[in-house]
Design an enzyme around this catalytic site. Structure first.
Site, PDB file in Angstrom:
ATOM      1  N   CYS A   7      21.178  13.904  15.122  1.00 59.04           N
ATOM      2  CA  CYS A   7      21.835  14.045  13.828  1.00 59.04           C
ATOM      3  C   CYS A   7      22.926  12.986  13.693  1.00 59.04           C
ATOM      4  CB  CYS A   7      22.444  15.451  13.765  1.00 59.04           C
ATOM      5  SG  CYS A   7      23.044  15.939  12.158  1.00 59.04           S
ATOM      6  N   CYS A   8      22.867  12.219  12.600  1.00 57.58           N
ATOM      7  CA  CYS A   8      23.917  11.239  12.333  1.00 57.58           C
ATOM      8  C   CYS A   8      24.299  11.345  10.866  1.00 57.58           C
ATOM      9  CB  CYS A   8      23.477   9.830  12.724  1.00 57.58           C
ATOM     10  SG  CYS A   8      22.129   9.166  11.738  1.00 57.58           S
ATOM     11  N   SER A   9      25.018  10.377  10.357  1.00 55.66           N
ATOM     12  CA  SER A   9      25.469  10.527   8.975  1.00 55.66           C
ATOM     13  C   SER A   9      24.319  10.484   7.981  1.00 55.66           C
ATOM     14  CB  SER A   9      26.552   9.504   8.622  1.00 55.66           C
ATOM     15  OG  SER A   9      26.155   8.215   9.005  1.00 55.66           O
ATOM     16  N   VAL A  39      23.277  14.524   8.566  1.00 56.70           N
ATOM     17  CA  VAL A  39      24.052  15.753   8.753  1.00 56.70           C
ATOM     18  C   VAL A  39      23.870  16.719   7.565  1.00 56.70           C
ATOM     19  CG1 VAL A  39      26.270  15.016   7.786  1.00 56.70           C
ATOM     20  CG2 VAL A  39      26.222  16.531   9.769  1.00 56.70           C
TER      21      VAL A  39
END
Length: 104
Positions: A7-9, A39
């Protein structure tokens, strides 16, 4: 089948790392389902996975996301900055596997 969520931006910067992790898993003969999400997709996706690893840019959300996943018994941890930056698929895969192991 091992299920790992990154999970990242936006889900973009982790997608290269997903590929490297998949390559390592294939070399080792491991059956994996590894996917990257932004996210904003966390709530609808996390329950399908055994572990969630956070990219450095969303590490500040660790407590919030870990609290959400705790009810399902799913560990949420940040990816080590150096492993993320160097795109070390083997190290990140090993870390994910160790978290799954510890949770069961």
């Amino acid at each position: 089948m091992v299920r790992i969520m990154l999970c990242c931006s936006a889900g973009m910067s982790t997608s290269m790392l997903v590929r490297k992790m998949q390559d390592v898993a294939q070399e080792r003969g491991l059956a994996v389902d590894i996917a990257a999400y932004g996210v904003t997709e966390f709530d609808e996706q996390f329950s399908r996975y055994q572990v969630v690893l956070l990219g450095p840019q969303v590490k500040y959300m660790l407590k919030t996301l870990a609290d959400k996943a705790a009810s399902a018994g799913i560990p949420v941890q940040p990816i080590e900055m150096m492993d993320y930056g160097m795109q070390r698929g083997d190290k990140v895969l090993d870390y994910a596997l160790s978290l799954i192991e510890a949770a069961h």
